[in-house]
Write a protein that holds these residues in place. Structure first.
Motif, PDB file in Angstrom:
ATOM      1  N   ALA A 281       0.844  -1.203   0.000  1.00  0.00           N
ATOM      2  CA  ALA A 281       0.000   0.000   0.000  1.00  0.00           C
ATOM      3  C   ALA A 281       0.873   1.244   0.000  1.00  0.00           C
ATOM      4  CB  ALA A 281      -0.917  -0.003   1.216  1.00  0.00           C
ATOM      5  N   GLN A 282       1.186   1.699  -1.182  1.00  0.00           N
ATOM      6  CA  GLN A 282       1.964   2.926  -1.333  1.00  0.00           C
ATOM      7  C   GLN A 282       1.632   3.547  -2.677  1.00  0.00           C
ATOM      8  OE1 GLN A 282       5.833   0.930  -1.024  1.00  0.00           O
ATOM      9  NE2 GLN A 282       6.292   1.598  -3.107  1.00  0.00           N
ATOM     10  N   VAL A 283       2.066   4.772  -2.888  1.00  0.00           N
ATOM     11  CA  VAL A 283       1.817   5.460  -4.154  1.00  0.00           C
ATOM     12  C   VAL A 283       3.164   5.750  -4.787  1.00  0.00           C
ATOM     13  CG1 VAL A 283       0.849   7.518  -5.214  1.00  0.00           C
ATOM     14  CG2 VAL A 283      -0.315   6.469  -3.263  1.00  0.00           C
ATOM     15  N   PRO A 284       3.428   5.288  -6.008  1.00  0.00           N
ATOM     16  CA  PRO A 284       2.571   4.408  -6.802  1.00  0.00           C
ATOM     17  C   PRO A 284       2.548   3.006  -6.209  1.00  0.00           C
ATOM     18  CG  PRO A 284       4.674   4.700  -7.918  1.00  0.00           C
ATOM     19  CD  PRO A 284       4.693   5.604  -6.697  1.00  0.00           C
ATOM     20  N   PRO A 285       1.522   2.216  -6.538  1.00  0.00           N
ATOM     21  CA  PRO A 285       1.420   0.861  -5.986  1.00  0.00           C
ATOM     22  C   PRO A 285       2.635   0.020  -6.358  1.00  0.00           C
ATOM     23  CG  PRO A 285      -0.544   1.450  -7.248  1.00  0.00           C
ATOM     24  CD  PRO A 285       0.442   2.531  -7.450  1.00  0.00           C
ATOM     25  N   ARG A 286       3.059  -0.808  -5.432  1.00  0.00           N
ATOM     26  CA  ARG A 286       4.183  -1.708  -5.685  1.00  0.00           C
ATOM     27  C   ARG A 286       3.695  -3.133  -5.502  1.00  0.00           C
ATOM     28  NH1 ARG A 286       8.498  -2.004  -1.488  1.00  0.00           N
ATOM     29  NH2 ARG A 286       8.603  -4.250  -1.586  1.00  0.00           N
ATOM     30  N   VAL A 287       3.991  -3.971  -6.490  1.00  0.00           N
ATOM     31  CA  VAL A 287       3.586  -5.373  -6.446  1.00  0.00           C
ATOM     32  C   VAL A 287       4.826  -6.230  -6.625  1.00  0.00           C
ATOM     33  CG1 VAL A 287       2.148  -7.151  -7.496  1.00  0.00           C
ATOM     34  CG2 VAL A 287       1.342  -4.788  -7.426  1.00  0.00           C
ATOM     35  N   ASP A 288       5.024  -7.175  -5.702  1.00  0.00           N
ATOM     36  CA  ASP A 288       6.139  -8.112  -5.777  1.00  0.00           C
ATOM     37  C   ASP A 288       5.617  -9.500  -6.094  1.00  0.00           C
ATOM     38  OD1 ASP A 288       8.091  -6.243  -4.969  1.00  0.00           O
ATOM     39  OD2 ASP A 288       7.681  -6.640  -2.854  1.00  0.00           O
ATOM     40  N   TYR A 289       6.431 -10.273  -6.794  1.00  0.00           N
ATOM     41  CA  TYR A 289       6.121 -11.672  -7.083  1.00  0.00           C
ATOM     42  C   TYR A 289       7.258 -12.522  -6.541  1.00  0.00           C
ATOM     43  CZ  TYR A 289       2.601  -9.831 -10.226  1.00  0.00           C
ATOM     44  OH  TYR A 289       1.520  -9.167 -10.742  1.00  0.00           O
ATOM     45  N   GLU A 290       6.891 -13.673  -5.983  1.00  0.00           N
ATOM     46  CA  GLU A 290       7.898 -14.605  -5.488  1.00  0.00           C
ATOM     47  C   GLU A 290       7.376 -16.032  -5.629  1.00  0.00           C
ATOM     48  OE1 GLU A 290       8.546 -14.577  -1.141  1.00  0.00           O
ATOM     49  OE2 GLU A 290       6.778 -13.285  -1.039  1.00  0.00           O
ATOM     50  N   LEU A 291       8.304 -16.981  -5.603  1.00  0.00           N
ATOM     51  CA  LEU A 291       7.933 -18.390  -5.707  1.00  0.00           C
ATOM     52  C   LEU A 291       7.282 -18.863  -4.410  1.00  0.00           C
ATOM     53  CD1 LEU A 291      11.180 -19.908  -7.290  1.00  0.00           C
ATOM     54  CD2 LEU A 291       9.087 -19.200  -8.466  1.00  0.00           C
ATOM     55  N   THR A 292       6.310 -19.743  -4.528  1.00  0.00           N
ATOM     56  CA  THR A 292       5.741 -20.401  -3.356  1.00  0.00           C
ATOM     57  C   THR A 292       6.620 -21.605  -3.026  1.00  0.00           C
ATOM     58  OG1 THR A 292       4.336 -21.797  -4.734  1.00  0.00           O
ATOM     59  CG2 THR A 292       3.383 -19.699  -3.948  1.00  0.00           C
ATOM     60  N   GLU A 293       6.354 -22.227  -1.902  1.00  0.00           N
ATOM     61  CA  GLU A 293       7.140 -23.408  -1.508  1.00  0.00           C
ATOM     62  C   GLU A 293       7.035 -24.531  -2.542  1.00  0.00           C
ATOM     63  OE1 GLU A 293       9.519 -24.262   0.733  1.00  0.00           O
ATOM     64  OE2 GLU A 293       9.459 -22.089   0.991  1.00  0.00           O
ATOM     65  N   ILE A 294       5.816 -24.752  -3.060  1.00  0.00           N
ATOM     66  CA  ILE A 294       5.633 -25.827  -4.045  1.00  0.00           C
ATOM     67  C   ILE A 294       6.417 -25.518  -5.318  1.00  0.00           C
ATOM     68  CG2 ILE A 294       3.482 -24.978  -5.090  1.00  0.00           C
ATOM     69  CD1 ILE A 294       3.961 -28.617  -4.182  1.00  0.00           C
ATOM     70  N   ALA A 295       6.535 -24.262  -5.689  1.00  0.00           N
ATOM     71  CA  ALA A 295       7.312 -23.873  -6.867  1.00  0.00           C
ATOM     72  C   ALA A 295       8.809 -24.028  -6.601  1.00  0.00           C
ATOM     73  CB  ALA A 295       6.988 -22.442  -7.277  1.00  0.00           C
ATOM     74  N   ARG A 296       9.237 -23.749  -5.374  1.00  0.00           N
ATOM     75  CA  ARG A 296      10.660 -23.897  -5.029  1.00  0.00           C
ATOM     76  C   ARG A 296      11.123 -25.352  -5.181  1.00  0.00           C
ATOM     77  NH1 ARG A 296      13.648 -20.424  -3.955  1.00  0.00           N
ATOM     78  NH2 ARG A 296      13.113 -18.285  -3.553  1.00  0.00           N
ATOM     79  N   GLU A 297      10.202 -26.282  -5.015  1.00  0.00           N
ATOM     80  CA  GLU A 297      10.548 -27.693  -5.194  1.00  0.00           C
ATOM     81  C   GLU A 297      10.941 -28.002  -6.634  1.00  0.00           C
ATOM     82  OE1 GLU A 297       7.476 -30.262  -3.691  1.00  0.00           O
ATOM     83  OE2 GLU A 297       7.399 -29.209  -1.767  1.00  0.00           O
ATOM     84  N   LEU A 298      10.572 -27.128  -7.550  1.00  0.00           N
ATOM     85  CA  LEU A 298      10.904 -27.324  -8.965  1.00  0.00           C
ATOM     86  C   LEU A 298      12.343 -26.938  -9.305  1.00  0.00           C
ATOM     87  CD1 LEU A 298       7.665 -25.887 -10.579  1.00  0.00           C
ATOM     88  CD2 LEU A 298       8.429 -28.266 -10.693  1.00  0.00           C
ATOM     89  N   ILE A 299      13.003 -26.164  -8.460  1.00  0.00           N
ATOM     90  CA  ILE A 299      14.331 -25.648  -8.786  1.00  0.00           C
ATOM     91  C   ILE A 299      15.308 -26.757  -9.181  1.00  0.00           C
ATOM     92  CG2 ILE A 299      16.354 -24.385  -7.912  1.00  0.00           C
ATOM     93  CD1 ILE A 299      14.360 -22.585  -6.357  1.00  0.00           C
ATOM     94  N   PRO A 300      15.466 -27.833  -8.379  1.00  0.00           N
ATOM     95  CA  PRO A 300      16.413 -28.874  -8.817  1.00  0.00           C
ATOM     96  C   PRO A 300      15.973 -29.557 -10.113  1.00  0.00           C
ATOM     97  CG  PRO A 300      15.440 -29.425  -6.661  1.00  0.00           C
ATOM     98  CD  PRO A 300      14.909 -28.094  -7.058  1.00  0.00           C
TER      99      PRO A 300
END
Length: 127
Positions: free
Chosen positions: A82-101
């Motif tokens: 909640a700030q101006v301008p809006p800031r949106v971050d994306y990150e991997l979930t735990e299930i997605a992190r399992e895909l790294i190897p």
């Protein structure tokens, strides 16, 4: 948005896809952009603009669509600050992190396969 017919080819294909776990998994990360987006998020959170700048050739619309789909599938976490301008971050979930190897192994396989094909093409050119 229109509802899909239950007896349509797409609906029938979707049923078969969910029966095979491997096909199901490949459908979740398959396509031109999804795996690339996931790989870019491997080292932590990124903003939309950072992702867009790190993936050459992707349009803002396509990035938005892919991010929404992967969020819906539980592969990405979207955080709105909640700030101006809006800031949106994306990150991997735990299930997605399992895909790294797994994608690291695919990357190694891709490197070997590219080299093999290149060598075969050189042999054909020489003959």
């Amino acid at each position: 948005m229109a509802k899909k017919k239950e007896n349509s080819t797409n609906s029938i294909n979707a049923q078969y896809i969910t029966e095979c776990d491997l096909t199901y998994a490949v459908c979740k990360i398959g396509g031109r952009w999804k795996l690339l987006i996931l790989c870019k998020l491997e080292n932590g959170k990124l903003r939309f603009s950072e992702l867009r700048d790190r993936i050459s050739g992707i349009t803002e619309r396509m990035l938005t669509l892919q991010l929404r789909e992967m969020e819906k599938e539980g592969l990405l976490k979207r955080t709105v600050h909640a700030q101006v301008p809006p800031r949106v971050d994306y990150e991997l979930t735990e299930i997605a992190r399992e895909l790294i190897p797994i994608w690291k192994q695919l990357e190694d396989w891709g490197k070997k396969h590219k080299k093999l094909i290149k060598e075969q093409l050189l042999e054909v050119d020489e003959n």
